[in-house]
Write a protein that holds these residues in place. Structure first.
Motif, PDB file in Angstrom:
ATOM      1  N   MET A   1      28.374   4.829  16.443  1.00  0.00           N
ATOM      2  CA  MET A   1      29.764   5.276  16.422  1.00  0.00           C
ATOM      3  C   MET A   1      29.905   6.303  15.301  1.00  0.00           C
ATOM      4  O   MET A   1      29.761   5.970  14.126  1.00  0.00           O
ATOM      5  N   ILE A   2      30.186   7.546  15.672  1.00  0.00           N
ATOM      6  CA  ILE A   2      30.293   8.637  14.707  1.00  0.00           C
ATOM      7  C   ILE A   2      31.738   9.137  14.695  1.00  0.00           C
ATOM      8  O   ILE A   2      32.275   9.522  15.739  1.00  0.00           O
ATOM      9  N   CYS A   3      32.336   9.141  13.532  1.00  0.00           N
ATOM     10  CA  CYS A   3      33.703   9.656  13.393  1.00  0.00           C
ATOM     11  C   CYS A   3      33.652  11.159  13.161  1.00  0.00           C
ATOM     12  O   CYS A   3      32.769  11.657  12.454  1.00  0.00           O
ATOM     13  N   VAL A   4      34.589  11.858  13.763  1.00  0.00           N
ATOM     14  CA  VAL A   4      34.674  13.316  13.637  1.00  0.00           C
ATOM     15  C   VAL A   4      36.135  13.709  13.451  1.00  0.00           C
ATOM     16  O   VAL A   4      37.036  12.976  13.848  1.00  0.00           O
ATOM     17  N   SER A   5      36.356  14.855  12.853  1.00  0.00           N
ATOM     18  CA  SER A   5      37.730  15.326  12.704  1.00  0.00           C
ATOM     19  C   SER A   5      38.138  16.254  13.842  1.00  0.00           C
ATOM     20  O   SER A   5      39.301  16.297  14.222  1.00  0.00           O
ATOM     21  N   ASP A   6      37.196  16.997  14.403  1.00  0.00           N
ATOM     22  CA  ASP A   6      37.485  17.930  15.488  1.00  0.00           C
ATOM     23  C   ASP A   6      36.571  17.587  16.664  1.00  0.00           C
ATOM     24  O   ASP A   6      35.387  17.931  16.683  1.00  0.00           O
ATOM     25  N   ARG A   7      37.129  16.902  17.627  1.00  0.00           N
ATOM     26  CA  ARG A   7      36.348  16.378  18.746  1.00  0.00           C
ATOM     27  C   ARG A   7      35.663  17.471  19.565  1.00  0.00           C
ATOM     28  O   ARG A   7      34.487  17.332  19.925  1.00  0.00           O
ATOM     29  N   GLU A   8      36.338  18.546  19.868  1.00  0.00           N
ATOM     30  CA  GLU A   8      35.733  19.613  20.675  1.00  0.00           C
ATOM     31  C   GLU A   8      34.603  20.312  19.928  1.00  0.00           C
ATOM     32  O   GLU A   8      33.560  20.607  20.515  1.00  0.00           O
ATOM     33  N   ARG A   9      34.804  20.580  18.656  1.00  0.00           N
ATOM     34  CA  ARG A   9      33.747  21.219  17.853  1.00  0.00           C
ATOM     35  C   ARG A   9      32.529  20.294  17.772  1.00  0.00           C
ATOM     36  O   ARG A   9      31.390  20.738  17.954  1.00  0.00           O
ATOM     37  N   ALA A  10      32.764  19.012  17.521  1.00  0.00           N
ATOM     38  CA  ALA A  10      31.672  18.047  17.428  1.00  0.00           C
ATOM     39  C   ALA A  10      30.952  17.912  18.775  1.00  0.00           C
ATOM     40  O   ALA A  10      29.720  17.853  18.817  1.00  0.00           O
ATOM     41  N   ARG A  11      31.713  17.860  19.853  1.00  0.00           N
ATOM     42  CA  ARG A  11      31.102  17.760  21.182  1.00  0.00           C
ATOM     43  C   ARG A  11      30.157  18.937  21.408  1.00  0.00           C
ATOM     44  O   ARG A  11      29.037  18.766  21.883  1.00  0.00           O
ATOM     45  N   GLY A  12      30.590  20.137  21.058  1.00  0.00           N
ATOM     46  CA  GLY A  12      29.743  21.310  21.210  1.00  0.00           C
ATOM     47  C   GLY A  12      28.480  21.225  20.374  1.00  0.00           C
ATOM     48  O   GLY A  12      27.395  21.583  20.831  1.00  0.00           O
ATOM     49  N   PHE A  13      28.607  20.746  19.138  1.00  0.00           N
ATOM     50  CA  PHE A  13      27.438  20.630  18.261  1.00  0.00           C
ATOM     51  C   PHE A  13      26.429  19.625  18.827  1.00  0.00           C
ATOM     52  O   PHE A  13      25.234  19.909  18.919  1.00  0.00           O
ATOM     53  N   TYR A  14      26.892  18.448  19.209  1.00  0.00           N
ATOM     54  CA  TYR A  14      25.982  17.422  19.731  1.00  0.00           C
ATOM     55  C   TYR A  14      25.385  17.844  21.073  1.00  0.00           C
ATOM     56  O   TYR A  14      24.211  17.587  21.338  1.00  0.00           O
ATOM     57  N   ARG A  15      26.151  18.519  21.891  1.00  0.00           N
ATOM     58  CA  ARG A  15      25.677  18.954  23.207  1.00  0.00           C
ATOM     59  C   ARG A  15      24.751  20.169  23.102  1.00  0.00           C
ATOM     60  O   ARG A  15      23.658  20.169  23.669  1.00  0.00           O
ATOM     61  N   ASP A  16      25.174  21.207  22.363  1.00  0.00           N
ATOM     62  CA  ASP A  16      24.488  22.493  22.391  1.00  0.00           C
ATOM     63  C   ASP A  16      23.436  22.680  21.301  1.00  0.00           C
ATOM     64  O   ASP A  16      22.485  23.433  21.491  1.00  0.00           O
ATOM     65  N   VAL A  17      23.610  22.040  20.160  1.00  0.00           N
ATOM     66  CA  VAL A  17      22.644  22.176  19.060  1.00  0.00           C
ATOM     67  C   VAL A  17      21.648  21.019  19.086  1.00  0.00           C
ATOM     68  O   VAL A  17      20.442  21.215  19.172  1.00  0.00           O
ATOM     69  N   LEU A  18      22.156  19.803  19.041  1.00  0.00           N
ATOM     70  CA  LEU A  18      21.268  18.641  19.007  1.00  0.00           C
ATOM     71  C   LEU A  18      20.675  18.307  20.369  1.00  0.00           C
ATOM     72  O   LEU A  18      19.499  17.930  20.468  1.00  0.00           O
ATOM     73  N   GLY A  19      21.472  18.435  21.417  1.00  0.00           N
ATOM     74  CA  GLY A  19      21.047  18.014  22.748  1.00  0.00           C
ATOM     75  C   GLY A  19      19.710  18.546  23.199  1.00  0.00           C
ATOM     76  O   GLY A  19      18.807  17.762  23.540  1.00  0.00           O
ATOM     77  N   PRO A  20      19.510  19.860  23.218  1.00  0.00           N
ATOM     78  CA  PRO A  20      18.245  20.402  23.713  1.00  0.00           C
ATOM     79  C   PRO A  20      17.029  20.027  22.857  1.00  0.00           C
ATOM     80  O   PRO A  20      15.923  19.917  23.370  1.00  0.00           O
ATOM     81  N   VAL A  21      17.224  19.823  21.576  1.00  0.00           N
ATOM     82  CA  VAL A  21      16.110  19.551  20.670  1.00  0.00           C
ATOM     83  C   VAL A  21      15.787  18.058  20.609  1.00  0.00           C
ATOM     84  O   VAL A  21      14.622  17.663  20.562  1.00  0.00           O
ATOM     85  N   LEU A  22      16.827  17.214  20.635  1.00  0.00           N
ATOM     86  CA  LEU A  22      16.629  15.777  20.431  1.00  0.00           C
ATOM     87  C   LEU A  22      16.832  14.945  21.695  1.00  0.00           C
ATOM     88  O   LEU A  22      16.844  13.718  21.632  1.00  0.00           O
ATOM     89  N   GLY A  23      16.991  15.601  22.820  1.00  0.00           N
ATOM     90  CA  GLY A  23      17.080  14.882  24.082  1.00  0.00           C
ATOM     91  C   GLY A  23      18.381  14.127  24.286  1.00  0.00           C
ATOM     92  O   GLY A  23      18.402  13.070  24.911  1.00  0.00           O
ATOM     93  N   ILE A  24      19.470  14.660  23.769  1.00  0.00           N
ATOM     94  CA  ILE A  24      20.773  14.037  23.954  1.00  0.00           C
ATOM     95  C   ILE A  24      21.346  14.564  25.265  1.00  0.00           C
ATOM     96  O   ILE A  24      21.398  15.764  25.488  1.00  0.00           O
ATOM     97  N   GLY A  25      21.786  13.649  26.122  1.00  0.00           N
ATOM     98  CA  GLY A  25      22.298  14.032  27.430  1.00  0.00           C
ATOM     99  C   GLY A  25      23.731  14.508  27.408  1.00  0.00           C
ATOM    100  O   GLY A  25      24.407  14.480  26.383  1.00  0.00           O
ATOM    101  N   ALA A  26      24.215  14.923  28.571  1.00  0.00           N
ATOM    102  CA  ALA A  26      25.597  15.387  28.720  1.00  0.00           C
ATOM    103  C   ALA A  26      26.551  14.222  28.467  1.00  0.00           C
ATOM    104  O   ALA A  26      26.289  13.092  28.881  1.00  0.00           O
ATOM    105  N   PRO A  27      27.665  14.494  27.800  1.00  0.00           N
ATOM    106  CA  PRO A  27      28.567  13.399  27.438  1.00  0.00           C
ATOM    107  C   PRO A  27      29.451  12.933  28.584  1.00  0.00           C
ATOM    108  O   PRO A  27      29.817  13.713  29.459  1.00  0.00           O
TER     109      PRO A  27
END
Length: 130
Positions: free
Chosen positions: A11-37
């Protein structure tokens, strides 16, 4: 009593949900195998390994100084390079003895670790066990 194999949900708390979603999806996702939310009214849930990462927006959230989530990777140098290519910045702590990529080698040679912040300032890590 568990009825089946339990899966971890970070459970990760964020202040800006859309910005965080983009970071986890577009930056971390391709490198660390994180799937679409999966997205609902309360947060974003990303499949990751055998578990999930759940981002929950708290408008007044302030990140703490300690890691909240980490990944064990086979090659920390490759993972760091992949994240940096996507725009992540590794943290270098003065006097800690990290290399130029921000990777710290444990004194016993058993681990190589790098730290970075997500888009919301949460401290994350990568660890290669040897």
């Amino acid at each position: 009593m568990a009825t089946g194999a339990a899966r971890v949900m970070a459970m990760i708390c964020v202040s800006d949900r859309e910005r965080a979603r983009g970071f986890y999806r577009d930056v971390l996702g391709p490198v660390l195998g994180i799937g679409a939310p999966g997205i609902d009214h309360f947060g974003d849930q990303f499949p990751c390994g055998d578990g999930f990462i759940r981002l929950t927006a708290l408008p007044d959230f302030t990140p703490g100084p300690h890691p909240v989530l980490g990944w064990q990777v086979d090659d920390v140098g490759a993972a760091v390079a992949g994240l940096v290519a996507k725009g992540a910045r590794m943290l270098i702590y003065p006097g800690f003895g990290q290399d130029e990529a921000g990777i710290w080698n444990s004194p016993d040679g058993g681990a190589r670790i790098a730290w970075f912040n997500d888009s919301e300032g949460n401290l994350l890590s990568l660890t290669e066990q040897r």
